[in-house]
Scaffold this motif. Structure first.
Motif, mmCIF file in Angstrom:
data_model
loop_
_atom_site.group_PDB
_atom_site.id
_atom_site.type_symbol
_atom_site.label_atom_id
_atom_site.label_comp_id
_atom_site.label_asym_id
_atom_site.label_seq_id
_atom_site.Cartn_x
_atom_site.Cartn_y
_atom_site.Cartn_z
ATOM 1 N N GLU A 20 -1.710 -2.940 -38.011
ATOM 2 C CA GLU A 20 -1.513 -3.010 -36.779
ATOM 3 C C GLU A 20 -1.457 -4.513 -36.340
ATOM 4 O O GLU A 20 -0.345 -4.501 -35.333
ATOM 5 N N ARG A 44 -12.397 -4.284 -32.747
ATOM 6 C CA ARG A 44 -12.521 -3.932 -33.819
ATOM 7 C C ARG A 44 -12.651 -4.906 -35.185
ATOM 8 O O ARG A 44 -13.517 -4.902 -36.127
ATOM 9 N N TYR A 45 -11.772 -5.960 -34.973
ATOM 10 C CA TYR A 45 -12.054 -7.137 -35.803
ATOM 11 C C TYR A 45 -12.951 -7.864 -35.749
ATOM 12 O O TYR A 45 -13.684 -8.301 -36.820
ATOM 13 N N LEU A 77 -8.127 -3.814 -31.032
ATOM 14 C CA LEU A 77 -7.795 -4.276 -32.173
ATOM 15 C C LEU A 77 -8.874 -5.680 -32.403
ATOM 16 O O LEU A 77 -9.573 -5.705 -33.420
ATOM 17 N N MET A 102 -6.086 -2.561 -39.807
ATOM 18 C CA MET A 102 -6.011 -3.684 -38.810
ATOM 19 C C MET A 102 -4.950 -4.499 -39.075
ATOM 20 O O MET A 102 -4.255 -4.760 -38.270
#
Length: 567
Positions: A458, A481-482, A478, A455
């Motif tokens: 990204e 997911r964080y 993103l 991440m």
């Protein structure tokens, strides 16, 4: 006044003779009314004092304590939770964060006197886009403002004594065109305030949702909260309390949903045995219990971080709103599948379930949609990734010690964007501090540290266009997911902190292994059912708490309701 006393005053919700129990709550809901007996009890308890800092004469010692108190209300009746309490909390934090001494003293007097304060933000034409709010506060005579416009979907529009009104004070573009106003109704000229019709709703049916309209109504210019043009900054600071606090409070709904499902599992039989003995049912119950614990780990950690790491909690608060409200809604939906037809019947022993599920949707939505919260997190990720995602950190003392005291809420230190990301860095620190033990747990932790590294790459590669509204929707993935990685960090670090209390459930590696297993599936979008070796001990803890009348959240506190009280 203590949480135990509040629970005792509510009594056993499953007792049909209890005037504050589920039967009475459902009757008020059928009438689309606030639960009057419940409000009178909360008046006597002095619930409003929980929204006033100790320095101003109240009982607000910590955001985590306030969450636990309000969770007790939400688990009985979310309409009471929002319509009596949380609506005043949402409005008041703006005054604590941006108001002057006189405004804070007056707000304290109103709340401690049992009055309600309304948050007057929304306009249906603009939704969550407060930068486009049209309600105006224009200069009038010297020392005067003229209020013009309408606001809709206000909780307690008619019942409140004062309002915090988000108003346009400039036609210039940008974030300095609005000012919040602390307006008392008694100070308005007679007939100046017009009420709009009440909005009926499918969830929160007892909450009084309405609107107001004003036309060049004069008010003293001193009602402005902070400098002219500071509304957006004050709101972004106060959101760190409300986006953390409200979803965490609403977890009380999931507690009651689990109790209803457990009672149902004991009552209903299939082929000669109680359905609650079936492995598939127990797995769903265990996973729903685990969802509550995961959500509480993130919410409680961030609530404590507001005190201990106030410069860094902006992104965390939005992550709580996204993760906790969504997790609670999904868990309730799965429990509803277990109850079958009982999950939508409006009467009988399980009638409370359908009310809670209906109430959960607007309570979780609150004053910002979950996707709007991801949009708040996303622009901060490149900076946080560069500053914090490659170096391990240890937690500050007390962050994960749920019994440790906290300093007063530092409203003046809250920021409109997170400076650093200590919680993500603490994931790396926890990985390095893992004691010798389960290879499965170590593999799970490596999954999350590896995901954080991916991440980071990204986030750093994101283009400015990806961070704006209307950018690549994959960028929001993103941010989601964080939020999962933050949840994993808080679960792991809380488990490590509990090692000082060996023998407790929270010190057992089983639950944290189960939590990380569940969260790992959310990183790649693949649901992973708990294997029997994990589901069985998680269910055993749930069943034990249920049998002894204990809360299902991190507190594991005693409750007045018990399965032994059923008819």
């Amino acid at each position: 006044m203590t949480l135990a006393e509040l629970e005792s005053r509510f009594g056993d919700p499953w007792d049909p003779a209890n005037p504050l129990g589920n039967h009475a709550v459902l009757a008020a809901d059928e009438r689309s009314e606030m639960f009057g007996d419940g409000e009178r009890m909360l008046d006597d308890f002095g619930l409003n004092a929980e929204f006033v800092p100790v320095a101003r004469g109240g009982r607000m010692t910590g955001l985590d304590r306030l969450i636990r108190v309000m969770r007790a209300v939400f688990r009985r009746d979310p309409c009471l939770g929002l319509g009596y309490g949380a609506s005043s909390f949402i409005a008041s934090v703006n005054v604590w964060a941006g108001g002057d001494g006189a405004q804070q003293r007056r707000l304290s007097e109103l709340l401690l006197g049992g009055e309600r304060v309304a948050s007057v933000y929304h306009e249906l034409d603009h939704g969550n886009d407060f930068a486009r709010v049209d309600f105006r506060a224009d200069p009038g005579r010297p020392g005067e403002l003229l209020l013009t416009g309408r606001k809709e979907v206000i909780t307690n529009a008619r019942r409140c004594s004062a309002m915090v009104v988000f108003s346009r004070t400039s036609d210039a573009p940008g974030g300095r065109s609005h000012t919040q106003l602390f307006v008392e109704k008694a100070a308005l000229p007679d007939g100046a305030l017009r009420y709009l019709p009440r909005f009926p709703s499918s969830g929160m049916r007892g909450v009084q949702l309405g609107g107001i309209e004003l036309d060049r109504c004069p008010v003293d210019a001193g009602v402005a909260i902070g400098p002219v043009g500071s509304a957006m900054e004050t709101a972004l600071r106060s959101f760190q309390l409300t986006r953390t606090g409200l979803p965490a409070m609403v977890l009380g709904v999931l507690d009651t949903g689990l109790r209803a499902a457990l009672r149902f599992g004991d009552d209903r039989r299939l082929r000669g045995r109680a359905i609650g003995t079936m492995p598939v049912v127990r797995t769903v119950l265990a996973e729903s219990f685990l969802d509550l614990l995961i959500a509480d780990c993130l919410a409680t950690t961030v609530a404590r971080a507001v005190h201990l790491l106030p410069e860094d909690t902006n992104a965390y608060a939005s992550a709580v709103k996204y993760m906790v409200s969504g997790r609670a809604a999904r868990a309730m939906a799965r429990l509803g599948e277990l109850l079958g037809a009982q999950s939508y019947l409006r009467t009988g022993e399980y009638g409370i379930f359908q009310k809670l599920q209906r109430d959960l949707a607007p309570a979780g939505f609150g004053h910002a949609a979950r996707v709007a919260c991801l949009s708040t997190v996303l622009p901060q990720l490149p900076r946080l990734a560069r500053r914090s995602w490659a170096s391990a950190q240890e937690p500050p003392p007390g962050l994960y010690d749920l019994a440790a005291g906290l300093p007063p809420l530092p409203f003046d230190r809250l920021r409109i964007a997170s400076a650093e990301d200590p919680l993500a860095a603490q994931l790396l620190g926890a990985a390095a501090a893992l004691p010798a033990g389960s290879a499965v747990l170590r593999d799970l932790v490596r999954t999350f540290t590896g995901a954080l590294d991916e991440m980071r790459a990204e986030a750093i590669a994101l283009r400015p266009a990806d961070l704006a509204i209307g950018g690549d929707p994959r960028a929001l993935d993103l941010a989601a997911r964080y939020a999962v990685a933050l949840s994993a960090s808080t679960c792991l670090n809380l488990w490590l902190a509990e090692q000082r209390r060996p023998g407790t459930f929270l010190a057992d590696p089983v639950w944290v292994t189960a939590a990380l297993t569940r969260l790992a599936g959310e990183l790649d979008g693949v649901h992973r059912s708990l294997p029997p070796a994990l589901a069985a001990p998680i269910y055993a803890e749930l069943a034990g708490r249920y049998a002894t009348g204990r809360a299902f959240d991190l507190s594991n506190g005693m409750l007045p309701d018990s399965p032994r009280s059923r008819n």
